[in-house]
Design a protein around this motif. Structure first.
Motif, short mmCIF file in Angstrom:
data_model
loop_
_atom_site.label_atom_id
_atom_site.label_comp_id
_atom_site.label_asym_id
_atom_site.label_seq_id
_atom_site.Cartn_x
_atom_site.Cartn_y
_atom_site.Cartn_z
N LYS A 173 0.84 -1.19 0.00
CA LYS A 173 0.00 0.00 0.00
C LYS A 173 0.89 1.25 0.00
CE LYS A 173 -3.70 2.28 2.56
NZ LYS A 173 -4.57 2.22 3.75
N PRO A 174 0.71 2.13 -0.96
CA PRO A 174 1.60 3.28 -1.08
C PRO A 174 1.36 4.29 0.02
CG PRO A 174 -0.18 3.46 -2.67
CD PRO A 174 -0.32 2.12 -2.03
N THR A 175 2.44 5.02 0.33
CA THR A 175 2.36 6.11 1.28
C THR A 175 1.73 7.32 0.59
OG1 THR A 175 4.34 5.31 2.35
CG2 THR A 175 3.74 7.57 2.81
N ASN A 176 1.11 8.17 1.36
CA ASN A 176 0.54 9.41 0.83
C ASN A 176 1.62 10.17 0.05
OD1 ASN A 176 -0.44 12.09 0.50
ND2 ASN A 176 -1.86 11.75 2.21
N GLY A 177 1.29 10.56 -1.18
CA GLY A 177 2.26 11.21 -2.04
C GLY A 177 2.81 12.50 -1.47
N LYS A 178 2.02 13.18 -0.64
CA LYS A 178 2.49 14.44 -0.06
C LYS A 178 3.69 14.23 0.85
CE LYS A 178 -2.05 16.69 -0.23
NZ LYS A 178 -3.14 17.33 0.56
N HIS A 179 3.81 13.02 1.42
CA HIS A 179 4.95 12.73 2.29
C HIS A 179 6.24 12.72 1.48
CE1 HIS A 179 2.16 10.56 5.42
NE2 HIS A 179 1.97 11.88 5.35
N PHE A 180 6.17 12.20 0.25
CA PHE A 180 7.36 12.19 -0.61
C PHE A 180 7.78 13.61 -0.96
CE2 PHE A 180 5.26 8.08 -1.89
CZ PHE A 180 6.15 7.27 -1.19
N VAL A 181 6.80 14.44 -1.27
CA VAL A 181 7.11 15.84 -1.59
C VAL A 181 7.74 16.53 -0.39
CG1 VAL A 181 6.13 18.06 -2.27
CG2 VAL A 181 5.27 15.95 -3.31
N GLY A 182 7.18 16.28 0.81
CA GLY A 182 7.75 16.87 2.02
C GLY A 182 9.17 16.41 2.28
N ALA A 183 9.44 15.13 2.03
CA ALA A 183 10.79 14.60 2.22
C ALA A 183 11.76 15.23 1.23
CB ALA A 183 10.79 13.08 2.07
N ALA A 184 11.31 15.42 -0.02
CA ALA A 184 12.17 16.05 -1.02
C ALA A 184 12.52 17.48 -0.64
CB ALA A 184 11.49 16.01 -2.39
N LEU A 185 11.54 18.22 -0.15
CA LEU A 185 11.80 19.60 0.28
C LEU A 185 12.74 19.64 1.47
CD1 LEU A 185 8.19 21.09 -0.04
CD2 LEU A 185 10.15 21.51 -1.55
N ALA A 186 12.58 18.69 2.40
CA ALA A 186 13.46 18.63 3.56
C ALA A 186 14.90 18.32 3.15
CB ALA A 186 12.95 17.59 4.55
N CYS A 187 15.06 17.45 2.15
CA CYS A 187 16.40 17.12 1.63
C CYS A 187 17.06 18.37 1.05
CB CYS A 187 16.31 16.03 0.55
SG CYS A 187 15.89 14.40 1.17
N ALA A 188 16.29 19.14 0.28
CA ALA A 188 16.83 20.35 -0.32
C ALA A 188 17.27 21.35 0.76
CB ALA A 188 15.79 20.98 -1.23
N ALA A 189 16.48 21.46 1.82
CA ALA A 189 16.82 22.39 2.90
C ALA A 189 18.09 21.95 3.62
CB ALA A 189 15.65 22.49 3.89
N CYS A 190 18.22 20.65 3.90
CA CYS A 190 19.42 20.14 4.58
C CYS A 190 20.67 20.31 3.74
CB CYS A 190 19.23 18.67 4.93
SG CYS A 190 18.03 18.35 6.25
N ALA A 191 20.52 20.24 2.42
CA ALA A 191 21.68 20.36 1.53
C ALA A 191 22.06 21.80 1.28
CB ALA A 191 21.38 19.66 0.21
N ALA A 192 21.10 22.71 1.25
CA ALA A 192 21.35 24.09 0.82
C ALA A 192 22.04 24.95 1.86
CB ALA A 192 20.03 24.75 0.40
N VAL A 193 21.87 24.62 3.15
CA VAL A 193 22.36 25.51 4.20
C VAL A 193 23.88 25.62 4.20
CG1 VAL A 193 22.42 23.65 5.92
CG2 VAL A 193 22.19 26.03 6.66
N TRP A 194 24.59 24.58 3.78
CA TRP A 194 26.05 24.58 3.90
C TRP A 194 26.75 25.47 2.88
CZ3 TRP A 194 26.63 22.89 8.50
CH2 TRP A 194 25.73 21.95 9.01
#
Length: 514
Positions: A295-316
């Motif tokens: 059963k797939p996870t809610n697609g919005k969770h994937f979008v949220g994870a992608a945005l969180a990845c971008a934030a963790c990478a961009a700060v440095w």
């Protein structure tokens, strides 16, 4: 009335789009680092294989698309901490100007991003294709000097066992028929990198057992090192028995690659005797007969994870830019303010270190009684790849130099006044005579002979907004037969002048403190 769900609204579609966008965002954020990787691919044949790493990884993932589609995908939030750790590692490497660590930190973010967005189950299923991306990073310079030493040891020992007399001087040796030298091109680093890349891919495609994969990858490391020693021995013997008419020109390289190709063919051929086809059933790939897609996870969770990845990478990179701006200082130390206690003298050698262009430099010669000493101070302020204090391209003598030749080197400690100074010692030979060189780094008020310690000191100084300026300090003296003659002269010179040298270098530090 029945509701319909379009393809673009499905969680699977959002999952693919989210992970693709997250990876591309990381590439854009670290575009300068990605470009530096491609630049090395373009400039060095040793790393040209990097172009095929990404296509191979994508192809391996595509081959498993059917099994991947039934794996349960759910974001792995703890992986964000690993992305942040890679970003911090990239920052430290940027501060210390260690390009290869920056490149590894960036590439490691790609599989970690996939892990954060899709989760452990999916990432585990395509672990090898993701980790295979790390082989795209141009790495191997650290192995060159040890490989040169091993190749020289192996070749000289093999020639002596053959019964041919050999006179060795460092990595240079003489046979009755001619002279030979083991240089960077003879180190075998190209064979080693190619073998590791091919061996890792072959082990993944041929075996399912982790033990067999590990053993074959280990062989792909050991075999090319031994094979390169044997190759060098064969080249020397061909040259010796042909009266130095064969294997001394372009055919030298041709024989080398031909021999390497035969060795790889034999290694893969032997390895195929124990193959385990990955297409066959295995405990990890076997699915129950009634297995259904998870059963797939809610697609919005994937979008949220992608945005969180971008934030963790961009700060440095943002923080690195802030440090660069805050640590800028236009003042350079006035090296000419150094006034030695010895009398200035005429130059006794034409030698100069083959270092990248410094921001400021000082070359002087001194004498006292019968002692003669040369002084070179090369001061660096971070100015990109063309002006680094600590770099693999900085050498005392270029390997292609036809006038000067470094014949020995090592680390030693000297008691200078009330302090112990760790330094590197090198013996340089030429037609005009012999010379001993003592050299070390001076960074942020600290002296060190270690490249690694020097990089850490640079990173610390820049992190504290003091810049990463530093200097290479070299003193050198001629000698006739015994290096101790030169050591005594250098010791006397530094006892009288080391404090004055450091005072001239410390001008910038005082200005920043003020």
């Amino acid at each position: 009335m029945l509701a319909t769900t379009t393809t673009t609204d499905s969680p699977d579609f959002l999952k693919v789009c989210a992970v693709t966008a997250a990876v591309l965002t990381a590439v854009l954020i670290y575009f300068a680092t990605a470009r530096s990787i491609v630049a090395i691919w373009n400039s060095s044949d040793t790393f040209a294989h990097g172009y095929i790493i990404l296509p191979i990884s994508l192809w391996l993932i595509w081959k498993r698309r059917n099994s991947l589609s039934i794996e349960a995908a759910t974001p792995c939030w703890p992986a964000l901490a690993l992305i942040a750790a890679c970003g911090f590692g990239w920052l430290l490497a940027d501060l210390a100007a260690v390009q290869v660590v920056q490149q590894y930190a960036f590439v490691a973010m790609i599989p970690l991003t996939v892990l954060a967005v899709l989760g452990t189950t999916v990432s585990r299923a395509m672990a090898f294709p993701l980790l295979f991306l790390l082989l795209a990073v141009p790495f191997g310079d650290a192995f060159i000097d040890p490989l040169i030493e091993f190749t020289a040891d192996f070749t000289v020992a093999a020639v002596q066992l053959t019964g041919i007399p050999v006179l060795r001087n460092g990595t240079h040796f003489e046979l009755p028929t001619g002279n030979w030298s083991v240089v960077e091109a003879c180190s075998g680093v190209r064979y080693l990198i190619s073998s590791i890349t091919l061996g890792s891919l072959y082990a993944y495609l041929t075996y399912r057992s982790r033990m067999r994969q590990a053993v074959f990858i280990l062989l792909s490391i050991v075999v090319p090192i031994l094979a390169n020693g044997l190759r060098a021995y064969m080249i020397v013997m061909i040259g010796h028995y042909s009266g130095m008419t064969l294997a001394v020109g372009i055919d030298h390289l041709v024989y080398g690659w031909l021999f390497f190709g035969i060795v790889m063919f034999l290694m893969f051929g032997i390895g195929s005797l124990w193959r385990e086809d990955r297409d066959g059933p295995s405990p990890s790939s076997r699915q129950p007969a009634a297995a259904q897609p998870a059963k797939p996870t809610n697609g919005k969770h994937f979008v949220g994870a992608a945005l969180a990845c971008a934030a963790c990478a961009a700060v440095w990179p943002m923080y690195a830019h802030y440090i660069d701006q805050a640590g800028q200082d236009s003042a350079l130390p006035a090296l000419s303010s150094f006034s030695g206690t010895w009398k200035k003298a005429d130059a006794f050698t034409q030698w100069k270190p083959r270092f990248s262009s410094p921001s400021a430099s000082l070359y002087d010669y001194y004498e006292q009684e019968s002692r003669k000493v040369g002084l070179a101070v090369l001061y660096y302020r971070d100015s990109g790849d063309d002006g680094k204090l600590i770099s693999s391209i900085n050498r005392l003598v270029d390997e292609k130099d036809t006038v000067f030749r470094q014949v020995a080197g090592g680390i030693r400690e000297e008691n200078i006044g009330d302090k112990t100074l760790a330094l590197r010692e090198a013996a340089i030979d030429s037609a005009s005579g012999k010379m001993l060189v003592w050299h070390w780094y001076w960074i942020d008020g600290t002296a060190t002979a270690s490249n690694y310690a020097g990089k850490l000191i640079q990173a610390k100084a820049k992190f504290l907004m003091r810049g990463n300026d530093g200097a290479a300090v070299m003193v050198y003296a001629p000698y006739d037969s015994k290096p101790d003659e030169a050591r005594a002269a250098l010791r006397y010179f530094l006892t009288a002048n080391l404090t004055a040298i450091e005072s001239a270098l410390a001008v910038k530090s005082d200005q920043l403190t003020a």
